[in-house]
Design an enzyme around this catalytic site. Structure first.
Site, PDB file in Angstrom:
ATOM      1  N   ASP A 195       0.812  -1.222   0.000  1.00 31.38           N
ATOM      2  CA  ASP A 195       0.000   0.000   0.000  1.00 31.38           C
ATOM      3  C   ASP A 195       0.852   1.283   0.000  1.00 31.38           C
ATOM      4  O   ASP A 195       0.360   2.353  -0.323  1.00 31.38           O
ATOM      5  CB  ASP A 195      -0.923   0.032   1.227  1.00 31.38           C
ATOM      6  CG  ASP A 195      -1.839  -1.185   1.306  1.00 31.38           C
ATOM      7  OD1 ASP A 195      -2.127  -1.777   0.251  1.00 31.38           O
ATOM      8  OD2 ASP A 195      -2.266  -1.538   2.427  1.00 31.38           O
ATOM      9  N   HIS A 203      -5.198 -10.465  -5.087  1.00 33.91           N
ATOM     10  CA  HIS A 203      -3.976 -10.941  -4.421  1.00 33.91           C
ATOM     11  C   HIS A 203      -2.848 -11.283  -5.390  1.00 33.91           C
ATOM     12  O   HIS A 203      -1.722 -11.518  -4.941  1.00 33.91           O
ATOM     13  CB  HIS A 203      -4.316 -12.132  -3.517  1.00 33.91           C
ATOM     14  CG  HIS A 203      -5.130 -11.709  -2.327  1.00 33.91           C
ATOM     15  ND1 HIS A 203      -6.497 -11.653  -2.367  1.00 33.91           N
ATOM     16  CD2 HIS A 203      -4.761 -11.279  -1.104  1.00 33.91           C
ATOM     17  CE1 HIS A 203      -6.948 -11.212  -1.200  1.00 33.91           C
ATOM     18  NE2 HIS A 203      -5.915 -10.985  -0.415  1.00 33.91           N
ATOM     19  N   ARG A 241       0.126  -9.279  -4.810  1.00 36.72           N
ATOM     20  CA  ARG A 241       0.952  -9.479  -3.608  1.00 36.72           C
ATOM     21  C   ARG A 241       1.894 -10.668  -3.727  1.00 36.72           C
ATOM     22  O   ARG A 241       2.667 -10.939  -2.808  1.00 36.72           O
ATOM     23  CB  ARG A 241       0.036  -9.699  -2.395  1.00 36.72           C
ATOM     24  CG  ARG A 241      -0.721  -8.475  -1.944  1.00 36.72           C
ATOM     25  CD  ARG A 241      -0.687  -8.298  -0.451  1.00 36.72           C
ATOM     26  NE  ARG A 241      -1.014  -9.477   0.297  1.00 36.72           N
ATOM     27  CZ  ARG A 241      -2.117  -9.644   1.029  1.00 36.72           C
ATOM     28  NH1 ARG A 241      -3.001  -8.687   1.073  1.00 36.72           N
ATOM     29  NH2 ARG A 241      -2.309 -10.744   1.718  1.00 36.72           N
TER      30      ARG A 241
HETATM   31  O1  F6P Z   1      -2.541  -4.054   3.233  1.00 37.43           O
HETATM   32  C1  F6P Z   1      -2.290  -4.845   2.106  1.00 37.43           C
HETATM   33  C2  F6P Z   1      -3.564  -5.283   1.460  1.00 37.43           C
HETATM   34  O2  F6P Z   1      -3.229  -6.023   0.296  1.00 37.43           O
HETATM   35  C3  F6P Z   1      -4.546  -4.169   1.105  1.00 37.43           C
HETATM   36  O3  F6P Z   1      -4.177  -3.472  -0.045  1.00 37.43           O
HETATM   37  C4  F6P Z   1      -5.834  -4.937   0.999  1.00 37.43           C
HETATM   38  O4  F6P Z   1      -6.962  -4.113   1.232  1.00 37.43           O
HETATM   39  C5  F6P Z   1      -5.697  -5.967   2.085  1.00 37.43           C
HETATM   40  O5  F6P Z   1      -4.303  -6.130   2.315  1.00 37.43           O
HETATM   41  C6  F6P Z   1      -6.298  -7.319   1.743  1.00 37.43           C
HETATM   42  O6  F6P Z   1      -6.162  -8.124   2.857  1.00 37.43           O
HETATM   43  P1  F6P Z   1      -6.394  -9.711   2.873  1.00 37.43           P
HETATM   44  O7  F6P Z   1      -5.175 -10.337   2.262  1.00 37.43           O
HETATM   45  O8  F6P Z   1      -6.517 -10.011   4.321  1.00 37.43           O
HETATM   46  O9  F6P Z   1      -7.612  -9.973   2.068  1.00 37.43           O
END
Ligand code: F6P
Length: 343
Positions: free
Chosen positions: A128, A272, A275
């Site tokens: 973020d 995701h 990420r």
């Molecule tokens: O804080 C990182 C993040 O990827 C945010 O951008 C997003 O809103 C959140 O985590 C999603 O979280 P989770 O992986 O718990 O769904």
């Protein structure tokens, strides 16, 4: 010196290079670094390695996404029994210091622990990029790369089918990921949580873009404030954050755009995917530099600090200052970049 290291909150590319940097530097000081598994939950349960991490454990993880230490969103300050367990385990395992790799929530816990007498150092990670006191957090650059690639791909379909496509990206309550993706991807409109959405303005600009090239691209932050979406009955995580993906901002905007323009519109969400995967070289270098500096903080007994990048320098800053307020996109920055996408 015996150090416990943990990664908390959402994973992001760069965590493994960061663990590697910290362990390698700490070993040079003659310290032992123990992996605490699953974030703060590892100190509650406890889930703590029985052997210190070695160079062999970490040297080959430079290119790997995720975190070898695993993660959770456990918040021990939500439950006095959990906090008591954390304090007891820090004592029982004889930790002289806890190195916490995380965002606002994880480092918020590290900041409170420091105030409660536990030596901590914080290392800023989050896709973020919303932590104060640091210009960048690792994870952000990789996410923007993934999202920019997504825009490039969506553009092919948008152009071929003469559609408008909305890409919803993460970022929580800060629009950094959306702004950088939108600029890098050459989007026709960008919506951020910091900027009140003006649907009429968006439609005007999309119609004009469509008139020129018969397609359009919108990058929308998941945290964009929309008129009809209240957060009252939404699910919350352990730190009280609304699960923003449930709001379906991309879908909402695509429906409105199609209704108001008559142009076929679709939405896509990278979710995701943003990420995971190998960290970019920028994130690998940033994570490595930050964590070497964090190990140096331990050596200097400079606790209660988060390491930060300021310009090209890595510096320690008070951890409570870094976690007190979110770093959001300034209105002036958004306005100054508008000529690039608001035609
Ligand atoms: O804080 C990182 C993040 O990827 C945010 O951008 C997003 O809103 C959140 O985590 C999603 O979280 P989770 O992986 O718990 O769904």
């Amino acid at each position: 010196m015996k150090i416990g290291i943990l990664t908390g909150g959402g994973d992001c590319p760069g965590l493994n290079p960061a663990i590697r940097g910290f362990v390698m530097k700490a070993i040079d000081y003659g310290y032992e670094v123990y992996g605490i598994r699953e974030g703060w939950r590892g100190l509650v349960k406890p889930i703590i390695d029985d052997k210190p991490l070695t160079v062999a454990d970490v040297e080959e993880i430079i290119y790997r996404g995720g975190t070898i230490l695993r993660s959770s969103r456990t918040n021990p300050y939500k439950d006095p029994a959990q906090l008591e367990a954390v304090m007891k385990n820090i004592k029982e395992y004889n930790f002289d210091c806890i190195a916490a790799l995380g965002g606002e929530d994880t480092l918020g816990v590290a900041s409170k622990l420091w105030k409660d007498g536990v030596p901590t150092v914080g290392i800023p990670k989050t896709m973020d990029n919303d932590l104060s006191e640091t210009d960048y957090t690792f994870g952000f650059d990789t996410s923007v790369n993934v999202d920019t690639d997504a825009v490039d791909r969506l553009r092919d379909t948008a152009r071929s089918h003469m559609r408008i496509i909305v890409l919803e990206v993460m970022g929580r309550h800060a629009g950094w990921v959306a702004l950088h993706t939108g600029i890098a991807g050459g989007a026709d409109y960008i919506t951020l949580p910091e900027i009140p959405l003006d649907l009429d303005d968006m439609i005007t600009h999309l119609k004009s873009a469509y008139g020129r090239k018969q397609y359009g691209i919108v990058v929308a932050s998941e945290g964009t404030e929309l008129p009809s979406i209240g957060d009252d009955e939404k699910k919350l995580d352990a730190f009280g954050h609304v699960i923003l993906s449930d709001r379906n901002v991309g879908d909402y905007l695509a429906t409105e755009i199609e209704k108001r323009t008559g142009i076929e519109t679709r939405s896509a969400v990278t979710g995701h995917i943003q990420r995971g995967g190998a960290p970019t070289p920028f994130d690998r270098v940033l994570a490595s530099r930050l964590d070497i500096r964090a190990a140096q903080c331990v050596y200097e007994k400079d606790f209660g600090k988060m390491v930060a990048i300021r310009g090209t320098d890595i510096v320690p800053v008070p951890i409570d200052k870094a976690t007190g307020t979110l770093k959001t996109v300034p209105l002036e920055l958004y306005e100054s970049l508008k000529p690039l996408f608001n035609k």
